[in-house]
Design a protein around this motif. Structure first.
Motif, mmCIF file in Angstrom:
data_model
loop_
_atom_site.group_PDB
_atom_site.id
_atom_site.type_symbol
_atom_site.label_atom_id
_atom_site.label_comp_id
_atom_site.label_asym_id
_atom_site.label_seq_id
_atom_site.Cartn_x
_atom_site.Cartn_y
_atom_site.Cartn_z
ATOM 1 N N SER A 23 49.143 52.940 32.011
ATOM 2 C CA SER A 23 48.192 51.584 31.650
ATOM 3 C C SER A 23 46.769 51.942 31.385
ATOM 4 O O SER A 23 45.930 51.034 31.324
ATOM 5 C CB SER A 23 48.312 50.708 33.088
ATOM 6 O OG SER A 23 49.303 51.117 33.849
ATOM 7 N N CYS A 24 46.291 52.946 31.345
ATOM 8 C CA CYS A 24 45.048 53.280 30.968
ATOM 9 C C CYS A 24 44.636 52.803 29.578
ATOM 10 O O CYS A 24 44.994 53.037 28.692
ATOM 11 C CB CYS A 24 44.788 54.816 30.787
ATOM 12 S SG CYS A 24 43.062 55.217 30.502
ATOM 13 N N PRO A 25 43.613 51.905 29.804
ATOM 14 C CA PRO A 25 43.093 51.195 28.291
ATOM 15 C C PRO A 25 42.363 52.129 27.543
ATOM 16 O O PRO A 25 42.255 51.857 26.309
ATOM 17 C CB PRO A 25 42.049 50.008 28.859
ATOM 18 C CG PRO A 25 42.349 49.574 30.401
ATOM 19 C CD PRO A 25 42.901 51.148 30.836
ATOM 20 N N SER A 26 42.194 53.205 27.966
ATOM 21 C CA SER A 26 41.053 54.117 26.850
ATOM 22 C C SER A 26 41.935 55.168 26.266
ATOM 23 O O SER A 26 41.820 55.231 25.171
ATOM 24 C CB SER A 26 40.343 55.163 27.922
ATOM 25 O OG SER A 26 39.160 54.189 28.368
ATOM 26 N N CYS A 27 43.006 55.622 27.128
ATOM 27 C CA CYS A 27 43.918 56.513 26.119
ATOM 28 C C CYS A 27 45.444 55.901 26.195
ATOM 29 O O CYS A 27 46.062 56.688 25.417
ATOM 30 C CB CYS A 27 43.995 57.901 27.065
ATOM 31 S SG CYS A 27 44.844 57.665 28.485
ATOM 32 N N ALA A 28 45.612 54.645 26.653
ATOM 33 C CA ALA A 28 46.880 53.971 26.553
ATOM 34 C C ALA A 28 47.947 54.855 27.281
ATOM 35 O O ALA A 28 49.202 54.097 27.406
ATOM 36 C CB ALA A 28 47.096 53.729 25.110
ATOM 37 N N GLU A 59 41.637 55.771 38.532
ATOM 38 C CA GLU A 59 41.232 56.843 37.575
ATOM 39 C C GLU A 59 42.553 57.312 36.941
ATOM 40 O O GLU A 59 43.709 57.508 37.634
ATOM 41 C CB GLU A 59 40.719 58.128 38.610
ATOM 42 C CG GLU A 59 40.224 59.170 37.773
ATOM 43 C CD GLU A 59 39.610 60.200 38.759
ATOM 44 O OE1 GLU A 59 38.438 60.482 38.675
ATOM 45 O OE2 GLU A 59 40.293 60.800 39.398
ATOM 46 N N CYS A 60 42.295 57.572 35.616
ATOM 47 C CA CYS A 60 43.357 57.931 34.740
ATOM 48 C C CYS A 60 43.832 59.467 34.874
ATOM 49 O O CYS A 60 42.866 60.097 34.982
ATOM 50 C CB CYS A 60 42.839 57.826 33.380
ATOM 51 S SG CYS A 60 44.227 58.418 32.103
ATOM 52 N N ASP A 61 44.901 59.708 35.021
ATOM 53 C CA ASP A 61 45.271 61.255 35.526
ATOM 54 C C ASP A 61 45.472 61.842 34.083
ATOM 55 O O ASP A 61 45.765 63.095 34.083
ATOM 56 C CB ASP A 61 46.813 61.281 36.031
ATOM 57 C CG ASP A 61 47.906 60.568 35.254
ATOM 58 O OD1 ASP A 61 47.607 60.226 34.106
ATOM 59 O OD2 ASP A 61 49.095 60.696 35.830
ATOM 60 N N ARG A 62 45.165 61.507 32.928
ATOM 61 C CA ARG A 62 45.099 62.046 31.841
ATOM 62 C C ARG A 62 43.550 62.280 31.257
ATOM 63 O O ARG A 62 43.442 63.371 30.862
ATOM 64 C CB ARG A 62 46.062 61.279 30.516
ATOM 65 C CG ARG A 62 46.389 61.807 29.492
ATOM 66 C CD ARG A 62 47.600 61.177 28.720
ATOM 67 N NE ARG A 62 48.003 61.591 27.421
ATOM 68 C CZ ARG A 62 47.284 61.432 26.454
ATOM 69 N NH1 ARG A 62 46.469 60.487 26.249
ATOM 70 N NH2 ARG A 62 47.820 61.879 25.265
ATOM 71 N N CYS A 63 42.747 61.200 30.931
ATOM 72 C CA CYS A 63 41.741 61.438 30.371
ATOM 73 C C CYS A 63 40.362 61.057 31.404
ATOM 74 O O CYS A 63 39.341 60.990 31.020
ATOM 75 C CB CYS A 63 41.566 60.176 29.311
ATOM 76 S SG CYS A 63 41.372 58.514 29.837
ATOM 77 N N SER A 64 40.883 61.096 32.682
ATOM 78 C CA SER A 64 39.814 60.842 33.667
ATOM 79 C C SER A 64 38.993 59.514 33.757
ATOM 80 O O SER A 64 37.824 59.442 34.410
ATOM 81 C CB SER A 64 38.898 62.236 33.799
ATOM 82 O OG SER A 64 39.716 63.275 33.917
HETATM 83 ZN ZN LIG Z 1 43.210 57.615 30.134
#
Ligand SMILES: [Zn+2]
Length: 226
Positions: A23-28, A59-64
């Motif tokens: 669900s991260c809006p930054s990295c999708a 916090e996104c576990d991919r792009c932080s």
């Molecule tokens: Zn992300």
């Protein structure tokens, strides 16, 4: 015998909170994990007694990328509403970053060309906000924190951004303070004032310094590669 005690903020994962997958809006693609900062009482620098909770965020576990807890509600909205909210958050982020970077650059009454270059570099990452950011930059460069203008940008950012993002803003801005290798007492006090302007307790200072050192190391590495 000396007993050294103090307080500091530490980041934890909220165990019983569901992860918001992809669900991260930054990295999708990244999963959003619920995190919190808690204040701890420390004895000889070891956290011993948990105190109050400072902030919860995702916090996104991919792009932080970190988000205010309201992201949970925002994600239920339409894509265009999500984009609009992200745009607003981005604007607040950029304004707070440029204002605090410029303020920290002029604080020693010596505005070095490298500092200016660094600010211009950050500004170039927000081409659509160029005129607004240039105005803030020119204003803070001349008037500093007059009428609390720098603190007001941080305070505005706090309404939409997570504590983690705000600490990242301050750490990025404070890289200029580390240029001479050490942090003076006045600089430490200034950073604590910035934290308070962000609505965060001064105990987050150590977290800020740790991030700052990581950023400084990343910058050094980048310079060596160039
Ligand atoms: Zn992300």
């Amino acid at each position: 015998m000396f007993i050294i005690f103090g307080t500091r903020g530490l980041k934890h994962t909220v165990k019983d909170s569901p992860v918001l997958t992809n669900s991260c809006p930054s990295c999708a693609k990244g999963n959003l994990v619920n995190k919190l900062y808690r204040r701890w009482f420390t004895l000889f620098f070891i956290p011993t007694i948990p105190l109050d909770e400072i902030d919860r965020f995702y916090e996104c576990d991919r792009c932080s990328s970190a988000y205010n807890e309201s992201i949970k509600t925002i994600l239920q909205q339409s894509q265009s509403e999500i984009n609009e909210t992200q745009k607003q958050a981005n604007l607040k982020f950029a304004k707070a970053l440029i204002a605090s970077m410029t303020h920290m650059a002029i604080i020693d009454n010596d505005f070095a060309p490298e500092e200016e270059r660094e600010i211009m570099d950050v500004m170039s990452k927000f081409p659509e906000l160029k005129s607004e950011l240039t105005e803030i930059y020119e204003n803070v460069k001349v008037y500093g924190n007059k009428n609390n203008q720098v603190f007001n940008y941080l305070n505005e950012a706090r309404s939409q951004l997570s504590s983690e993002t705000l600490i990242n803003i301050l750490a990025q801005a404070a890289v200029v303070l580390l240029a001479d290798g050490s942090i003076e007492k006045e600089e430490e006090n200034l950073m604590k004032e910035y934290l308070i302007a962000c609505g965060l307790p001064k105990e987050m200072y150590k977290t800020l310094i740790e991030k700052l050192k990581l950023k400084d190391m990343a910058k050094l590495k980048e310079e060596q590669l160039n």
